[in-house]
Design a protein around this motif. Structure first.
Motif, PDB file in Angstrom:
ATOM      1  N   LEU A  21       8.795 -18.266  11.575  1.00  0.00           N
ATOM      2  CA  LEU A  21       9.468 -17.537  10.443  1.00  0.00           C
ATOM      3  C   LEU A  21       9.189 -16.234  10.111  1.00  0.00           C
ATOM      4  O   LEU A  21      10.841 -16.928   9.290  1.00  0.00           O
ATOM      5  N   GLY A  22       9.443 -15.749  10.861  1.00  0.00           N
ATOM      6  CA  GLY A  22       9.810 -14.309  10.189  1.00  0.00           C
ATOM      7  C   GLY A  22      11.294 -14.536  10.643  1.00  0.00           C
ATOM      8  O   GLY A  22      12.381 -13.312   9.932  1.00  0.00           O
ATOM      9  N   ALA A  23      11.177 -14.338  11.688  1.00  0.00           N
ATOM     10  CA  ALA A  23      12.331 -14.625  12.452  1.00  0.00           C
ATOM     11  C   ALA A  23      13.491 -15.461  11.947  1.00  0.00           C
ATOM     12  O   ALA A  23      14.847 -14.804  11.192  1.00  0.00           O
ATOM     13  N   PHE A  24      13.139 -16.881  11.287  1.00  0.00           N
ATOM     14  CA  PHE A  24      14.494 -17.502  10.495  1.00  0.00           C
ATOM     15  C   PHE A  24      14.665 -16.988   9.158  1.00  0.00           C
ATOM     16  O   PHE A  24      15.389 -16.526   9.229  1.00  0.00           O
ATOM     17  N   LEU A  25      13.323 -15.995   8.801  1.00  0.00           N
ATOM     18  CA  LEU A  25      14.204 -15.492   7.248  1.00  0.00           C
ATOM     19  C   LEU A  25      15.096 -14.385   7.785  1.00  0.00           C
ATOM     20  O   LEU A  25      16.070 -14.069   6.590  1.00  0.00           O
ATOM     21  N   GLU A  26      14.938 -13.402   8.450  1.00  0.00           N
ATOM     22  CA  GLU A  26      15.122 -12.334   9.138  1.00  0.00           C
ATOM     23  C   GLU A  26      17.363 -12.069   9.495  1.00  0.00           C
ATOM     24  O   GLU A  26      17.785 -12.254   8.690  1.00  0.00           O
ATOM     25  N   ALA A  27      16.693 -14.013   9.951  1.00  0.00           N
ATOM     26  CA  ALA A  27      18.629 -14.254  10.452  1.00  0.00           C
ATOM     27  C   ALA A  27      19.534 -15.014   9.000  1.00  0.00           C
ATOM     28  O   ALA A  27      20.033 -14.736   8.874  1.00  0.00           O
ATOM     29  N   GLY A  28      18.636 -15.646   7.999  1.00  0.00           N
ATOM     30  CA  GLY A  28      18.987 -15.575   6.819  1.00  0.00           C
ATOM     31  C   GLY A  28      19.497 -14.483   6.065  1.00  0.00           C
ATOM     32  O   GLY A  28      20.430 -15.369   4.874  1.00  0.00           O
ATOM     33  N   ARG A  29      19.143 -13.244   6.294  1.00  0.00           N
ATOM     34  CA  ARG A  29      19.708 -12.020   5.585  1.00  0.00           C
ATOM     35  C   ARG A  29      21.617 -12.516   5.669  1.00  0.00           C
ATOM     36  O   ARG A  29      21.901 -12.452   4.582  1.00  0.00           O
ATOM     37  N   ALA A  30      22.261 -13.067   6.182  1.00  0.00           N
ATOM     38  CA  ALA A  30      23.390 -12.935   6.924  1.00  0.00           C
ATOM     39  C   ALA A  30      24.205 -14.047   5.743  1.00  0.00           C
ATOM     40  O   ALA A  30      25.256 -14.016   4.922  1.00  0.00           O
ATOM     41  N   LEU A  31      22.754 -15.377   5.416  1.00  0.00           N
ATOM     42  CA  LEU A  31      23.765 -16.456   5.153  1.00  0.00           C
ATOM     43  C   LEU A  31      23.932 -16.161   3.727  1.00  0.00           C
ATOM     44  O   LEU A  31      24.927 -16.078   2.931  1.00  0.00           O
ATOM     45  N   ALA A  32      22.955 -15.190   2.623  1.00  0.00           N
ATOM     46  CA  ALA A  32      21.993 -13.982   1.861  1.00  0.00           C
ATOM     47  C   ALA A  32      23.585 -13.450   1.473  1.00  0.00           C
ATOM     48  O   ALA A  32      24.496 -13.568   0.052  1.00  0.00           O
ATOM     49  N   VAL A  33      24.122 -12.914   2.334  1.00  0.00           N
ATOM     50  CA  VAL A  33      24.945 -11.325   2.402  1.00  0.00           C
ATOM     51  C   VAL A  33      25.946 -12.497   1.765  1.00  0.00           C
ATOM     52  O   VAL A  33      27.326 -11.925   1.507  1.00  0.00           O
ATOM     53  N   ALA A  34      26.671 -13.632   2.821  1.00  0.00           N
ATOM     54  CA  ALA A  34      28.168 -14.357   2.503  1.00  0.00           C
ATOM     55  C   ALA A  34      28.256 -15.042   0.958  1.00  0.00           C
ATOM     56  O   ALA A  34      29.176 -14.935   0.429  1.00  0.00           O
ATOM     57  N   GLU A  35      26.674 -14.694   0.532  1.00  0.00           N
ATOM     58  CA  GLU A  35      27.018 -15.611  -1.285  1.00  0.00           C
ATOM     59  C   GLU A  35      27.644 -14.656  -2.300  1.00  0.00           C
ATOM     60  O   GLU A  35      26.476 -13.909  -2.801  1.00  0.00           O
ATOM     61  N   ILE A  36      28.114 -14.695  -3.435  1.00  0.00           N
ATOM     62  CA  ILE A  36      29.447 -14.329  -3.893  1.00  0.00           C
ATOM     63  C   ILE A  36      27.954 -13.546  -4.832  1.00  0.00           C
ATOM     64  O   ILE A  36      27.880 -12.551  -5.701  1.00  0.00           O
ATOM     65  N   GLY A  37      27.810 -14.545  -5.837  1.00  0.00           N
ATOM     66  CA  GLY A  37      26.381 -14.708  -6.939  1.00  0.00           C
ATOM     67  C   GLY A  37      24.869 -14.783  -6.509  1.00  0.00           C
ATOM     68  O   GLY A  37      23.963 -13.910  -7.138  1.00  0.00           O
ATOM     69  N   THR A  38      24.357 -13.931  -5.176  1.00  0.00           N
ATOM     70  CA  THR A  38      22.970 -13.547  -5.135  1.00  0.00           C
ATOM     71  C   THR A  38      22.952 -12.299  -5.073  1.00  0.00           C
ATOM     72  O   THR A  38      24.060 -11.165  -4.413  1.00  0.00           O
ATOM     73  N   VAL A  39      22.713 -11.710  -6.180  1.00  0.00           N
ATOM     74  CA  VAL A  39      22.779 -10.252  -6.422  1.00  0.00           C
ATOM     75  C   VAL A  39      21.740  -9.081  -5.161  1.00  0.00           C
ATOM     76  O   VAL A  39      21.869  -7.979  -4.769  1.00  0.00           O
ATOM     77  N   THR A  40      20.446  -9.843  -5.366  1.00  0.00           N
ATOM     78  CA  THR A  40      19.224  -9.617  -4.160  1.00  0.00           C
ATOM     79  C   THR A  40      19.403 -10.202  -3.801  1.00  0.00           C
ATOM     80  O   THR A  40      18.649 -11.867  -4.056  1.00  0.00           O
ATOM     81  N   TRP A  41      18.249 -10.761  -2.189  1.00  0.00           N
ATOM     82  CA  TRP A  41      17.366 -11.036  -1.300  1.00  0.00           C
ATOM     83  C   TRP A  41      17.236 -10.107  -0.890  1.00  0.00           C
ATOM     84  O   TRP A  41      17.718  -9.917   0.017  1.00  0.00           O
ATOM     85  N   TYR A  42      15.551 -10.581  -0.865  1.00  0.00           N
ATOM     86  CA  TYR A  42      14.617 -10.169  -0.094  1.00  0.00           C
ATOM     87  C   TYR A  42      13.709 -11.014   0.822  1.00  0.00           C
ATOM     88  O   TYR A  42      13.402 -11.837  -0.064  1.00  0.00           O
ATOM     89  N   ALA A  43      13.331 -10.677   1.493  1.00  0.00           N
ATOM     90  CA  ALA A  43      12.428 -12.020   2.381  1.00  0.00           C
ATOM     91  C   ALA A  43      11.224 -11.358   2.861  1.00  0.00           C
ATOM     92  O   ALA A  43      11.608 -10.003   3.116  1.00  0.00           O
ATOM     93  N   PHE A  44      10.293 -11.883   2.912  1.00  0.00           N
ATOM     94  CA  PHE A  44       8.824 -11.025   2.775  1.00  0.00           C
ATOM     95  C   PHE A  44       7.687 -11.103   4.035  1.00  0.00           C
ATOM     96  O   PHE A  44       8.032 -12.871   3.284  1.00  0.00           O
ATOM     97  N   LYS A  45       7.097 -10.764   4.230  1.00  0.00           N
ATOM     98  CA  LYS A  45       5.510 -10.853   4.431  1.00  0.00           C
ATOM     99  C   LYS A  45       4.662 -10.505   4.042  1.00  0.00           C
ATOM    100  O   LYS A  45       4.662  -9.370   3.631  1.00  0.00           O
ATOM    101  N   ILE A  46       3.403 -11.389   3.896  1.00  0.00           N
ATOM    102  CA  ILE A  46       2.292 -11.352   2.707  1.00  0.00           C
ATOM    103  C   ILE A  46       1.140 -10.712   4.137  1.00  0.00           C
ATOM    104  O   ILE A  46       0.030 -10.386   3.398  1.00  0.00           O
ATOM    105  N   SER A  47       0.916 -12.479   5.442  1.00  0.00           N
ATOM    106  CA  SER A  47       0.284 -12.106   5.849  1.00  0.00           C
ATOM    107  C   SER A  47       0.690 -12.760   7.137  1.00  0.00           C
ATOM    108  O   SER A  47       1.984 -13.434   7.005  1.00  0.00           O
ATOM    109  N   ASP A  48      -0.090 -13.054   8.138  1.00  0.00           N
ATOM    110  CA  ASP A  48       0.441 -13.512   9.256  1.00  0.00           C
ATOM    111  C   ASP A  48       1.323 -15.834   8.977  1.00  0.00           C
ATOM    112  O   ASP A  48       2.504 -15.248   9.630  1.00  0.00           O
ATOM    113  N   THR A  49       0.377 -15.633   8.309  1.00  0.00           N
ATOM    114  CA  THR A  49       0.778 -16.876   7.843  1.00  0.00           C
ATOM    115  C   THR A  49       1.636 -17.483   5.833  1.00  0.00           C
ATOM    116  O   THR A  49       2.009 -18.137   5.775  1.00  0.00           O
ATOM    117  N   GLU A  50       1.604 -16.207   5.283  1.00  0.00           N
ATOM    118  CA  GLU A  50       2.049 -16.682   4.189  1.00  0.00           C
ATOM    119  C   GLU A  50       3.763 -15.396   3.851  1.00  0.00           C
ATOM    120  O   GLU A  50       3.106 -14.091   4.399  1.00  0.00           O
TER     121      GLU A  50
END
Length: 98
Positions: A21-50
């Protein structure tokens, strides 16, 4: 720039799927960068499953475009394999920003 709207998505990985899931979210950054209206996009880890995502927007149209865009579609495709339950997605109002 006036960031006043956000999205908070909380995700729970299936046992043993946190790294994927973490790797999926990291790869999602490229999609967020392409979104013109998204000002900031953060993916984060809270715990091993959250995990989570926080996005910010200037307009409701931009937030809606994001909700109907490629990241939610991609998440829907991997959710059955990676997520223990449905994502908890909340719209939020940004009160203050630095």
């Amino acid at each position: 720039m006036t960031v006043k709207l956000g999205l908070l998505a909380l995700l729970e990985a299936k046992l043993g799927k946190g790294d994927e899931l973490g790797a999926f979210l990291e790869a999602g950054r490229a999609l967020a960068v392409a979104e013109i209206g998204t000002v900031t996009w953060y993916a984060f880890k809270i715990s091993d499953t959250e995990y989570g995502i926080f996005d910010s927007f200037e307009t409701e149209d931009a937030r809606q475009a994001h909700l109907q865009g490629e990241i939610p579609t991609a998440l829907g495709q991997v959710a059955p394999d990676l997520l223990a339950n449905d994502p908890d997605i909340r719209t939020v109002d940004v009160i203050a920003v630095k």
